[in-house]
Design a protein around this motif. Sequence first.
Motif, PDB file in Angstrom:
ATOM      1  N   THR A   1      65.987   6.015  -9.206  1.00  0.00           N
ATOM      2  CA  THR A   1      65.431   5.082  -8.404  1.00  0.00           C
ATOM      3  C   THR A   1      64.087   5.267  -7.981  1.00  0.00           C
ATOM      4  N   ASP A   2      63.241   4.465  -7.290  1.00  0.00           N
ATOM      5  CA  ASP A   2      61.772   4.558  -6.965  1.00  0.00           C
ATOM      6  C   ASP A   2      61.396   3.345  -5.748  1.00  0.00           C
ATOM      7  N   ASP A   3      60.487   3.835  -5.206  1.00  0.00           N
ATOM      8  CA  ASP A   3      59.898   3.080  -4.264  1.00  0.00           C
ATOM      9  C   ASP A   3      59.700   1.626  -4.447  1.00  0.00           C
ATOM     10  N   ALA A   4      59.756   1.301  -5.550  1.00  0.00           N
ATOM     11  CA  ALA A   4      59.387  -0.128  -5.720  1.00  0.00           C
ATOM     12  C   ALA A   4      60.662  -0.756  -5.840  1.00  0.00           C
ATOM     13  N   GLY A   5      61.904  -0.270  -5.823  1.00  0.00           N
ATOM     14  CA  GLY A   5      63.095  -0.964  -5.917  1.00  0.00           C
ATOM     15  C   GLY A   5      63.750  -0.787  -7.186  1.00  0.00           C
ATOM     16  N   HIS A   6      63.326  -0.192  -8.010  1.00  0.00           N
ATOM     17  CA  HIS A   6      63.837  -0.213  -9.263  1.00  0.00           C
ATOM     18  C   HIS A   6      65.089   0.897  -9.393  1.00  0.00           C
ATOM     19  N   GLU A   7      65.908   0.571 -10.116  1.00  0.00           N
ATOM     20  CA  GLU A   7      67.262   1.391 -10.402  1.00  0.00           C
ATOM     21  C   GLU A   7      67.891   1.316 -11.768  1.00  0.00           C
ATOM     22  N   VAL A   8      67.780   2.510 -12.264  1.00  0.00           N
ATOM     23  CA  VAL A   8      68.253   2.665 -13.739  1.00  0.00           C
ATOM     24  C   VAL A   8      69.457   3.442 -13.987  1.00  0.00           C
ATOM     25  N   HIS A   9      70.619   2.993 -14.356  1.00  0.00           N
ATOM     26  CA  HIS A   9      71.697   3.897 -14.618  1.00  0.00           C
ATOM     27  C   HIS A   9      71.643   4.477 -16.204  1.00  0.00           C
ATOM     28  N   PHE A  10      71.788   5.868 -16.161  1.00  0.00           N
ATOM     29  CA  PHE A  10      71.841   6.542 -17.295  1.00  0.00           C
ATOM     30  C   PHE A  10      73.408   7.031 -17.501  1.00  0.00           C
ATOM     31  N   ARG A  11      73.721   7.281 -19.038  1.00  0.00           N
ATOM     32  CA  ARG A  11      74.818   7.984 -19.295  1.00  0.00           C
ATOM     33  C   ARG A  11      74.558   8.938 -19.970  1.00  0.00           C
ATOM     34  N   ALA A  12      75.144  10.157 -20.272  1.00  0.00           N
ATOM     35  CA  ALA A  12      74.988  11.303 -21.093  1.00  0.00           C
ATOM     36  C   ALA A  12      75.266  10.977 -22.504  1.00  0.00           C
ATOM     37  N   ARG A  13      74.371  11.425 -23.419  1.00  0.00           N
ATOM     38  CA  ARG A  13      74.864  11.484 -24.856  1.00  0.00           C
ATOM     39  C   ARG A  13      75.277  12.567 -25.315  1.00  0.00           C
ATOM     40  N   PRO A  14      76.720  12.866 -25.445  1.00  0.00           N
ATOM     41  CA  PRO A  14      77.279  14.174 -25.545  1.00  0.00           C
ATOM     42  C   PRO A  14      77.041  14.676 -27.016  1.00  0.00           C
ATOM     43  N   GLY A  15      76.679  15.974 -27.005  1.00  0.00           N
ATOM     44  CA  GLY A  15      76.225  16.443 -28.263  1.00  0.00           C
ATOM     45  C   GLY A  15      74.693  16.407 -28.788  1.00  0.00           C
ATOM     46  N   ALA A  16      73.864  15.311 -28.102  1.00  0.00           N
ATOM     47  CA  ALA A  16      72.457  15.033 -28.041  1.00  0.00           C
ATOM     48  C   ALA A  16      71.878  16.477 -27.930  1.00  0.00           C
ATOM     49  N   ARG A  17      70.806  16.657 -29.041  1.00  0.00           N
ATOM     50  CA  ARG A  17      69.821  17.823 -28.886  1.00  0.00           C
ATOM     51  C   ARG A  17      68.474  17.370 -29.053  1.00  0.00           C
ATOM     52  N   SER A  18      68.279  16.100 -29.075  1.00  0.00           N
ATOM     53  CA  SER A  18      66.921  15.357 -28.776  1.00  0.00           C
ATOM     54  C   SER A  18      66.950  14.094 -28.522  1.00  0.00           C
ATOM     55  N   PHE A  19      65.768  13.390 -28.077  1.00  0.00           N
ATOM     56  CA  PHE A  19      65.717  12.161 -27.738  1.00  0.00           C
ATOM     57  C   PHE A  19      65.869  11.237 -29.451  1.00  0.00           C
ATOM     58  N   LYS A  20      66.475  10.103 -29.044  1.00  0.00           N
ATOM     59  CA  LYS A  20      66.820   9.261 -30.308  1.00  0.00           C
ATOM     60  C   LYS A  20      65.784   8.988 -30.976  1.00  0.00           C
ATOM     61  N   ARG A  21      64.424   8.600 -30.164  1.00  0.00           N
ATOM     62  CA  ARG A  21      63.349   8.406 -30.701  1.00  0.00           C
ATOM     63  C   ARG A  21      62.124   8.922 -30.051  1.00  0.00           C
ATOM     64  N   LEU A  22      60.963   9.060 -30.738  1.00  0.00           N
ATOM     65  CA  LEU A  22      59.932   9.740 -29.929  1.00  0.00           C
ATOM     66  C   LEU A  22      58.748   8.626 -30.191  1.00  0.00           C
ATOM     67  N   CYS A  23      58.046   8.275 -29.043  1.00  0.00           N
ATOM     68  CA  CYS A  23      57.083   7.175 -29.506  1.00  0.00           C
ATOM     69  C   CYS A  23      55.483   8.047 -29.127  1.00  0.00           C
ATOM     70  N   ALA A  24      54.581   7.213 -29.369  1.00  0.00           N
ATOM     71  CA  ALA A  24      53.430   8.062 -29.223  1.00  0.00           C
ATOM     72  C   ALA A  24      52.464   7.191 -28.219  1.00  0.00           C
TER      73      ALA A  24
END
Length: 122
Positions: free
Chosen positions: A99-122
């Motif tokens: 959450t932030d002061d702008a009112g955004h709210e994002v719900h996240f779920r764990a990725r069991p067994g993940a050892r890195s991000f799904k994708r990297l961006c530049a």
Amino acid sequence: MTKRVGQAVVAVALTAGVLTGCATAGGPDVGAVQSPPPGRTVPYDLYTHCGIDEARIGSTYFEAEVPLSDGSGNPPEGWHNPTQRGTMTLKSAREAVFTDDAGHEVHFRARPGARSFKRLCA
């Protein structure tokens, strides 16, 4: 500049790069924090540069229940780029909420067994 001073500058720069995660090579690690106990809220800089999709808390990788972007791989209107300052609350070992002061709210779920991000961006 002497050789020693130059080596010290390089060493400091390399150390700073390691401590900031992959801010220049994909970014999502930029907001990573030690895993707080469930129910505790901690300051968190959410990486938004390529949209809001993933986060890392401690050694656990999370993905947004509903990824957010402008359709072109950027954060939606109203979000800062490349990061959004706010807080992360670990609801359980598998659920987190940003959450932030702008009112955004994002719900996240764990990725069991993940050892890195799904994708990297530049």
